[in-house]
Write a protein that holds these residues in place. Structure first.
Motif, PDB file in Angstrom:
ATOM      1  N   UNK A 116      36.162  29.265  48.081  1.00 14.84           N
ATOM      2  CA  UNK A 116      36.540  28.014  47.444  1.00 14.84           C
ATOM      3  C   UNK A 116      38.027  27.967  47.106  1.00 14.84           C
ATOM      4  N   UNK A 117      38.496  26.769  46.819  1.00 12.76           N
ATOM      5  CA  UNK A 117      39.867  26.579  46.352  1.00 12.76           C
ATOM      6  C   UNK A 117      39.841  26.447  44.832  1.00 12.76           C
ATOM      7  N   UNK A 118      40.960  26.756  44.192  1.00  9.82           N
ATOM      8  CA  UNK A 118      41.011  26.762  42.733  1.00  9.82           C
ATOM      9  C   UNK A 118      42.246  26.006  42.263  1.00  9.82           C
ATOM     10  N   UNK A 170      50.936  29.875  43.055  1.00  2.00           N
ATOM     11  CA  UNK A 170      50.495  28.578  43.546  1.00  2.00           C
ATOM     12  C   UNK A 170      50.898  28.384  45.001  1.00  2.00           C
ATOM     13  N   UNK A 171      49.998  27.772  45.753  1.00  4.46           N
ATOM     14  CA  UNK A 171      50.288  27.411  47.138  1.00  4.46           C
ATOM     15  C   UNK A 171      50.927  26.031  47.208  1.00  4.46           C
ATOM     16  N   UNK A 215      44.784  31.338  47.068  1.00  3.58           N
ATOM     17  CA  UNK A 215      43.714  32.233  46.621  1.00  3.58           C
ATOM     18  C   UNK A 215      43.917  33.662  47.091  1.00  3.58           C
ATOM     19  N   UNK A 216      44.615  33.850  48.204  1.00  2.00           N
ATOM     20  CA  UNK A 216      44.902  35.213  48.657  1.00  2.00           C
ATOM     21  C   UNK A 216      45.899  35.899  47.731  1.00  2.00           C
ATOM     22  N   UNK A 217      46.889  35.133  47.265  1.00  2.34           N
ATOM     23  CA  UNK A 217      47.860  35.697  46.323  1.00  2.34           C
ATOM     24  C   UNK A 217      47.209  35.981  44.973  1.00  2.34           C
ATOM     25  N   UNK A 218      46.320  35.080  44.533  1.00  3.24           N
ATOM     26  CA  UNK A 218      45.633  35.291  43.259  1.00  3.24           C
ATOM     27  C   UNK A 218      44.762  36.541  43.326  1.00  3.24           C
ATOM     28  N   UNK A 219      44.053  36.694  44.425  1.00  4.84           N
ATOM     29  CA  UNK A 219      43.227  37.882  44.613  1.00  4.84           C
ATOM     30  C   UNK A 219      44.102  39.137  44.624  1.00  4.84           C
ATOM     31  N   UNK A 220      45.208  39.073  45.362  1.00  2.88           N
ATOM     32  CA  UNK A 220      46.108  40.228  45.454  1.00  2.88           C
ATOM     33  C   UNK A 220      46.737  40.561  44.102  1.00  2.88           C
TER      34      UNK A 220
END
Length: 427
Positions: free
Chosen positions: A46-48, A64-65, A101-106
């Motif tokens: 999902x997107x956030x 943020x993207x 979301x990839x940056x948030x996960x990382x």
């Protein structure tokens, strides 16, 4: 195979909630392990979204993207009097962002890796808790023991016990990321809610209302999502898809390229708070932390994980403390009395909005966003004190037109039970 290391906390899950609490616990210098059937780097589906001020306050704006300054909503009908003030946009004057979301996960994984968090692949199937330790057994035959188990497995938790308060209101969405024959919204614009319904038949206008959530993603790409605020039973995906298509057809817009389709996000909005006397702790959706009025969760995870982790670390300073006592300290930090009372008020409000007709919803949100920015923003981000929340809700009621007042005043669902929870929250 058994893992008998001296583990302080075992976190179940690998989504945003699991990583948020695991990294916060690791930052408290606790020994943390994480168990999930998915690899820790699996792509979240999902997107956030989040308001710009929230990430600025946390110092993580670089995660943020996309970020939009032109943030608006539309609460008019869109029909007949196109230039009527009611059909004009409502400007929010707050930036809105979409996480990469990839940056948030990382971001969370980096903290976990630096603190030497250990990872286990497996599906938790059994739990045993005694006076000194907790043990989770997986379907793969592994046993992991820890002083505290934290269930962060989402809206259908593996081990947490949650009260049954009846049907759960579900927010459903159908979305498209793609390109179109002409821009469906203004360039560099974010639309939080577009309730204009001039693309619907009179019969469709009497059906459960939906709105458009939309954003310009840049380079001629737009994200459009038809959304039902929250309903039990939920609005079907077929209905949402048809309504989105009708919106575009009414504007004479065709889809030229679909990059991605979101075939429905089923987000439970009014999940009950779990029983607070359990010898394990919950976090995230599993612990009922989703905002009942907005569906937001990630901002709350980011803000509250550190304080909950500190309470757990403090409890663990006594090496003889039982899992039940440690969990109790965690629950007290996660759901203090005032937050439980606020949650009851939010759920009371959602219970009302679930039964509003489209005209009532449009009038309600027109009034809601005419509150001071600090009030509506604090309401949506769950950052008001209990007193400030009550004041904002009372002001909203006094300013509301009669059709909204009657809808708020009329009691024909679970409202009385929720008001009782506000007056006397469960211990």
């Amino acid at each position: 195979m058994a893992t008998n290391a001296n583990i302080d906390a075992l976190v179940l899950g690998s989504g945003p909630a699991a990583l948020a609490i695991a990294s916060a616990l690791a930052n408290e210098r606790l020994s943390v392990h994480v168990l999930s059937p998915l690899d820790r780097r699996h792509t979240w589906p999902y997107t956030y979204g989040i308001w710009g001020e929230e990430v600025d306050d946390l110092g993580i704006g670089d995660l943020l993207k996309h970020r939009w300054t032109n943030t608006v909503s539309f609460f008019g009908s869109g029909s007949k009097e196109e230039n009527s003030p009611k059909n004009k946009e409502t400007r929010h004057n707050h930036d809105y962002g979409l996480f990469d979301k990839n940056k948030l996960q990382a971001y969370w994984l980096k903290q976990c890796d630096e603190a030497l968090v250990e990872w286990h692949l497996g599906t938790a199937t059994n739990l045993k808790v005694n006076q000194s330790i907790s043990t989770v057994t997986t379907s793969e035959g592994e046993e992991v023991t820890a002083r505290l188990i934290i269930d962060a497995t989402g809206y259908k938790p593996v081990f947490l016990k949650v009260p049954n308060n009846g049907e759960v209101a579900v927010q459903t969405c159908f979305g498209i990321v793609g390109k179109f024959t002409s821009p469906p919204i203004e360039k560099e614009q974010f639309v939080l809610m577009d309730y204009r319904n001039n693309h619907l038949t009179e019969a469709e206008k009497d059906e459960p209302p939906t709105f458009l959530y939309a954003m310009d993603m840049g380079n001629g790409t737009f994200f459009l999502e038809e959304t039902s605020l929250g309903l039990a039973p939920p609005v079907s995906l077929d209905t949402l898809k048809t309504r989105l298509e009708k919106r575009l057809q009414h504007k004479g817009i065709q889809i030229t390229e679909i990059e991605h389709e979101e075939h429905g996000l089923f987000l439970p909005m009014n999940i009950p708070i779990p029983y607070l006397d359990q010898p394990i702790l919950g976090f995230g959706g599993a612990a009922g932390m989703v905002h009942p009025a907005s569906g937001y969760l990630v901002g709350t995870l980011l803000r509250r994980a550190p304080s909950v982790a500190k309470a757990i670390a403090k409890a663990m300073e006594n090496e003889q403390e039982s899992p039940a006592v440690i969990a109790q300290k965690g629950w007290e930090a996660l759901w203090p009395k005032d937050l439980r009372r606020k949650q009851a008020l939010y759920q009371f409000g959602l219970e009302k909005l679930m039964r509003f007709k489209e005209s009532q919803l449009r009038d309600f949100f027109t009034g809601f966003f005419s509150l001071s920015e600090s009030q509506w923003y604090g309401f949506l981000t769950n950052s008001l004190t209990l007193g400030e929340l009550i004041n904002a809700m009372w002001k909203m009621f006094t300013k509301a037109p009669l059709n909204v007042k009657w809808g708020l005043f009329e009691m024909k669902g679970r409202e009385m039970k929720l008001l009782l929870k506000f007056l006397s929250p469960e211990v």
